[in-house]
Motif scaffolding. Structure first.
Motif, PDB file in Angstrom:
ATOM      1  N   LEU A  60       0.653  -1.065  -0.080  1.00 62.36           N
ATOM      2  CA  LEU A  60      -0.048   0.111  -0.152  1.00 62.36           C
ATOM      3  C   LEU A  60       0.729   1.292  -0.072  1.00 62.36           C
ATOM      4  O   LEU A  60       0.080   2.315  -0.243  1.00 62.36           O
ATOM      5  CB  LEU A  60      -1.022   0.074   1.239  1.00 62.36           C
ATOM      6  CG  LEU A  60      -2.011  -1.022   1.308  1.00 62.36           C
ATOM      7  CD1 LEU A  60      -2.665  -0.843   2.366  1.00 62.36           C
ATOM      8  CD2 LEU A  60      -2.723  -0.956   0.038  1.00 62.36           C
ATOM      9  N   ALA A  61       1.938   1.246   0.091  1.00 63.82           N
ATOM     10  CA  ALA A  61       2.947   2.407   0.226  1.00 63.82           C
ATOM     11  C   ALA A  61       2.867   3.124  -0.998  1.00 63.82           C
ATOM     12  O   ALA A  61       2.738   4.406  -0.984  1.00 63.82           O
ATOM     13  CB  ALA A  61       4.467   2.054   0.666  1.00 63.82           C
ATOM     14  N   VAL A 107       5.404  11.062  -4.071  1.00 62.23           N
ATOM     15  CA  VAL A 107       5.527   9.760  -4.526  1.00 62.23           C
ATOM     16  C   VAL A 107       7.013   9.319  -4.177  1.00 62.23           C
ATOM     17  O   VAL A 107       7.355   8.323  -4.006  1.00 62.23           O
ATOM     18  CB  VAL A 107       5.258   9.925  -6.173  1.00 62.23           C
ATOM     19  CG1 VAL A 107       5.623   8.430  -6.478  1.00 62.23           C
ATOM     20  CG2 VAL A 107       3.827  10.104  -6.145  1.00 62.23           C
ATOM     21  N   SER A 108       8.005  10.253  -4.208  1.00 64.08           N
ATOM     22  CA  SER A 108       9.426  10.047  -4.181  1.00 64.08           C
ATOM     23  C   SER A 108       9.768   9.422  -2.742  1.00 64.08           C
ATOM     24  O   SER A 108      10.282   8.249  -2.695  1.00 64.08           O
ATOM     25  CB  SER A 108      10.241  11.135  -4.307  1.00 64.08           C
ATOM     26  OG  SER A 108      11.692  10.943  -4.404  1.00 64.08           O
ATOM     27  N   ALA A 109       8.902  10.104  -1.820  1.00 63.47           N
ATOM     28  CA  ALA A 109       9.161   9.508  -0.376  1.00 63.47           C
ATOM     29  C   ALA A 109       8.521   8.234  -0.355  1.00 63.47           C
ATOM     30  O   ALA A 109       8.855   7.327   0.649  1.00 63.47           O
ATOM     31  CB  ALA A 109       8.574  10.667   0.505  1.00 63.47           C
ATOM     32  N   GLY A 110       7.357   8.135  -0.765  1.00 58.14           N
ATOM     33  CA  GLY A 110       6.746   6.828  -0.763  1.00 58.14           C
ATOM     34  C   GLY A 110       7.294   5.668  -1.101  1.00 58.14           C
ATOM     35  O   GLY A 110       7.367   4.416  -0.650  1.00 58.14           O
ATOM     36  N   ALA A 111       8.150   6.071  -2.318  1.00 58.84           N
ATOM     37  CA  ALA A 111       8.954   4.926  -2.756  1.00 58.84           C
ATOM     38  C   ALA A 111      10.200   4.493  -1.838  1.00 58.84           C
ATOM     39  O   ALA A 111      10.789   3.728  -1.771  1.00 58.84           O
ATOM     40  CB  ALA A 111       9.448   5.256  -4.188  1.00 58.84           C
ATOM     41  N   VAL A 112      10.855   5.608  -1.517  1.00 55.75           N
ATOM     42  CA  VAL A 112      11.837   5.472  -0.478  1.00 55.75           C
ATOM     43  C   VAL A 112      11.334   4.841   0.811  1.00 55.75           C
ATOM     44  O   VAL A 112      12.047   3.496   1.375  1.00 55.75           O
ATOM     45  CB  VAL A 112      12.565   6.580   0.109  1.00 55.75           C
ATOM     46  CG1 VAL A 112      13.430   6.592   0.944  1.00 55.75           C
ATOM     47  CG2 VAL A 112      13.044   7.162  -1.061  1.00 55.75           C
ATOM     48  N   VAL A 113      10.021   4.951   1.111  1.00 56.54           N
ATOM     49  CA  VAL A 113       9.528   4.175   2.398  1.00 56.54           C
ATOM     50  C   VAL A 113       9.220   2.536   2.052  1.00 56.54           C
ATOM     51  O   VAL A 113       9.833   1.524   2.783  1.00 56.54           O
ATOM     52  CB  VAL A 113       8.338   4.736   2.913  1.00 56.54           C
ATOM     53  CG1 VAL A 113       7.407   3.563   3.805  1.00 56.54           C
ATOM     54  CG2 VAL A 113       8.437   6.055   3.549  1.00 56.54           C
TER      55      VAL A 113
END
Length: 119
Positions: free
Chosen positions: A78-79, A99-105
């Motif tokens: 779900l991230a 989106v960049s932060a969500g992908a790093v998460v």
């Protein structure tokens, strides 16, 4: 757990993070191509969820427990979609940052999933 699939999800998530980070640097919102990238990363995370369920159903056990393992698998799934949904409400460069932060998460969750499985 399949290490190759974990690495594939991590690498594609980091590539998505770099791509959207570059878009944010260029002061651009998320575009259709970014959403296609998010779909690819999400499909890999879904495949990882299916493989994880199959491995546990087949008798394998996570080192730190199945509940934590499945919680992280669902969180990993779900991230990126959650970040993509949020980027739709913010049609500026900050949507790309989200989106960049969500992908790093997601990449960090993959490392933790590897640890939970017993890697």
């Amino acid at each position: 757990m399949l290490v190759a699939l974990t690495v594939a999800v991590s690498v594609t998530a980091l590539l998505l993070a770099a791509w959207c980070g570059f878009a944010a640097y260029r002061d651009q919102p998320t575009k259709d191509w970014h959403f296609i990238g998010m779909a690819v990363v999400s499909a890999l995370a879904l495949a990882q969820l299916v493989v994880g369920i199959a491995r546990v159903a087949g008798g394998a056990r996570a080192a730190d427990g199945s509940v934590i393992f499945f919680s992280y698998l669902v969180g990993a799934l779900l991230a990126v979609p959650a970040a993509g949904f949020l980027s739709l409400s913010e049609r500026t460069r900050w949507g790309s940052v989200t989106v960049s932060a969500g992908a790093v998460v997601l990449a960090v969750l993959e490392v933790r999933l590897h640890d939970i499985w017993g890697g």
